[in-house]
Design a protein around this motif. Structure first.
Motif, short mmCIF file in Angstrom:
data_model
loop_
_atom_site.label_atom_id
_atom_site.label_comp_id
_atom_site.label_asym_id
_atom_site.label_seq_id
_atom_site.Cartn_x
_atom_site.Cartn_y
_atom_site.Cartn_z
N GLU A 1 1.35 -8.19 9.31
CA GLU A 1 0.00 -8.12 8.73
C GLU A 1 -0.12 -7.02 7.68
OE1 GLU A 1 -3.17 -9.80 10.26
OE2 GLU A 1 -1.56 -11.21 10.67
N THR A 2 0.81 -6.08 7.68
CA THR A 2 0.71 -4.96 6.74
C THR A 2 1.19 -5.38 5.36
OG1 THR A 2 2.88 -4.18 7.46
CG2 THR A 2 0.96 -3.20 8.52
N ILE A 3 0.87 -4.57 4.37
CA ILE A 3 1.17 -4.90 2.98
C ILE A 3 2.26 -3.98 2.44
CG2 ILE A 3 0.22 -5.07 0.65
CD1 ILE A 3 -2.52 -5.49 1.90
N PHE A 4 3.29 -4.59 1.86
CA PHE A 4 4.33 -3.81 1.19
C PHE A 4 3.80 -3.36 -0.17
CE2 PHE A 4 7.91 -2.96 -1.48
CZ PHE A 4 8.84 -2.37 -0.65
N MET B 1 6.59 -7.91 6.36
CA MET B 1 5.50 -7.35 5.56
C MET B 1 5.19 -8.30 4.42
SD MET B 1 6.62 -3.36 5.48
CE MET B 1 4.94 -2.85 5.18
N GLU B 2 3.91 -8.60 4.25
CA GLU B 2 3.53 -9.65 3.31
C GLU B 2 2.39 -9.20 2.42
OE1 GLU B 2 5.05 -12.45 3.03
OE2 GLU B 2 6.31 -12.46 4.83
N ASN B 3 2.10 -10.05 1.44
CA ASN B 3 0.88 -9.92 0.65
C ASN B 3 -0.19 -10.73 1.35
OD1 ASN B 3 -1.22 -10.10 -1.16
ND2 ASN B 3 0.11 -10.21 -2.95
N LEU B 4 -1.18 -10.05 1.95
CA LEU B 4 -2.15 -10.73 2.81
C LEU B 4 -3.02 -11.72 2.07
CD1 LEU B 4 -3.31 -7.80 5.11
CD2 LEU B 4 -1.38 -9.34 5.36
N SER B 5 -3.13 -11.60 0.75
CA SER B 5 -4.01 -12.49 0.01
C SER B 5 -3.45 -13.90 -0.10
CB SER B 5 -4.26 -11.93 -1.39
OG SER B 5 -3.05 -11.90 -2.13
N ALA C 1 -2.08 1.71 10.93
CA ALA C 1 -0.70 1.23 10.77
C ALA C 1 -0.24 1.40 9.33
CB ALA C 1 -0.61 -0.23 11.20
N GLN C 2 -1.10 1.04 8.38
CA GLN C 2 -0.73 1.15 6.97
C GLN C 2 -0.50 2.61 6.59
OE1 GLN C 2 -0.69 -2.02 5.28
NE2 GLN C 2 0.61 -0.92 3.84
N ASP C 3 -1.36 3.51 7.10
CA ASP C 3 -1.20 4.94 6.81
C ASP C 3 0.10 5.47 7.39
OD1 ASP C 3 -3.59 5.00 5.47
OD2 ASP C 3 -4.73 5.92 7.10
N LEU C 4 0.41 5.07 8.62
CA LEU C 4 1.64 5.53 9.26
C LEU C 4 2.87 5.04 8.49
CD1 LEU C 4 3.25 6.83 11.55
CD2 LEU C 4 2.98 4.70 12.85
#
Length: 300
Positions: free
Chosen positions: A281-284, A1-5, A139-142
């Motif tokens: 691809e999701t954000i922590f 899980m990463e910071n996508l920016s 995915a982020q909501d889950l």
């Protein structure tokens, strides 16, 4: 899980290809605008005018000096100013409002179905783009629900007494472990997405095969928050304008000439293929750490 920016992503690259095919189709090319090809203006805003209901959707631009409009674009602007019985401001000296005819999101629904093969391709590609965006949202909501359920399912501090909660990285690793333990739930979301994407891509390709020309016209939804170039063939520091940061994101449907080879690029662009790619691809969210520490503090 990463910071996508901070890094390129599969979903980011996919959105860029979609924009290149349907939204802002000009390529970057640096030139110094020549007076015989461009006109400089103080462009302050844009009015998107719905040809059905007559309502206007205004976009405020960041003002960063003069903007250069290609002559063919300016000719179209002059015609629109005449159409709406407006006086063209003195170019280069007074503020200039850019006009765009099209359809608001509501009225567009009366004009984008059962129109042409090209429009069918545009519609299906916009739906495919929504599937791509929807995967990340779902995915982020889950993941957030998984984290929330785990945190507030802790009934005693003793449940975590053997775990390291002394540093940010330790807590982050703990929460990530909880998320990774629910990969099966993410896999179900991914499988549904992949099935719908495969079906949509087959449909788009079948319609494309029926279009003989290398390009076609169709209405596409342009977000109000996307930059715009004032030259159909290129963009650079001289020709591009950016909406202000306060601009709400709304869609306005405009007529575009779409190239088949770019649609093919969008169809062939890499999409998320595994749960591990999806997780990367999701954000922590640091809020999750706040939830955990606050909940533990409230426990006796």
């Amino acid at each position: 899980m990463e910071n996508l920016s901070k890094r390129p992503t599969i979903t980011g690259d996919l959105q860029n290809v979609f924009n290149y095919a349907f939204i802002e189709t000009a390529s970057y090319h640096f030139i110094v605008p020549k007076p015989e090809k461009y006109i400089s203006v103080h462009m302050t805003d844009k009015i998107n005018h719905c040809m059905d209901c007559g309502n206007d959707l205004k976009v405020q631009y960041n003002e960063n000096g003069l903007v250069y409009i290609a002559n063919n674009r300016m000719e179209k602007q002059k015609k629109l100013y005449e159409k709406y019985h407006l006086q063209l401001p003195k170019l280069g000296e007074k503020n200039f409002t850019y006009f765009q005819d099209g359809y608001c999101a509501i009225c567009a629904q009366n004009h984008i179905y059962n129109q042409s093969k090209g429009q069918d391709v545009c519609n299906a590609c916009m739906e495919l783009n929504q599937l791509d965006e929807g995967l990340m949202i779902n995915a982020q909501d889950l993941i957030e629900k998984v984290v929330h359920t785990w945190i507030y399912g802790i009934k005693s501090k003793d449940e975590l007494k053997n775990l390291d909660l002394s540093t940010y990285l330790a807590i982050r690793e703990l929460i990530c472990g909880v998320i990774f333990g629910q990969k099966d739930l993410l896999d179900k979301i991914l499988q549904v997405y992949q099935s719908k994407v495969a079906e949509k891509k087959i449909l788009i390709q079948s319609i494309l095969d029926e279009i003989a020309t290398p390009s076609f016209a169709g209405y596409v939804a342009r977000p109000t928050t996307v930059y715009e170039t004032m030259d159909d063939n290129l963009y650079n520091e001289y020709t591009v304008v950016f909406p202000s940061e306060s601009t709400p994101e709304k869609n306005f449907y405009i007529l575009k000439e779409v190239e088949k080879n770019r649609v093919a690029m969008f169809l062939g662009q890499k999409r998320i293929e595994s749960v591990d790619e999806l997780l990367s691809e999701t954000i922590f969210s640091d809020v999750w750490i706040e939830w955990l520490m606050q909940h533990l503090n409230n426990l006796k």
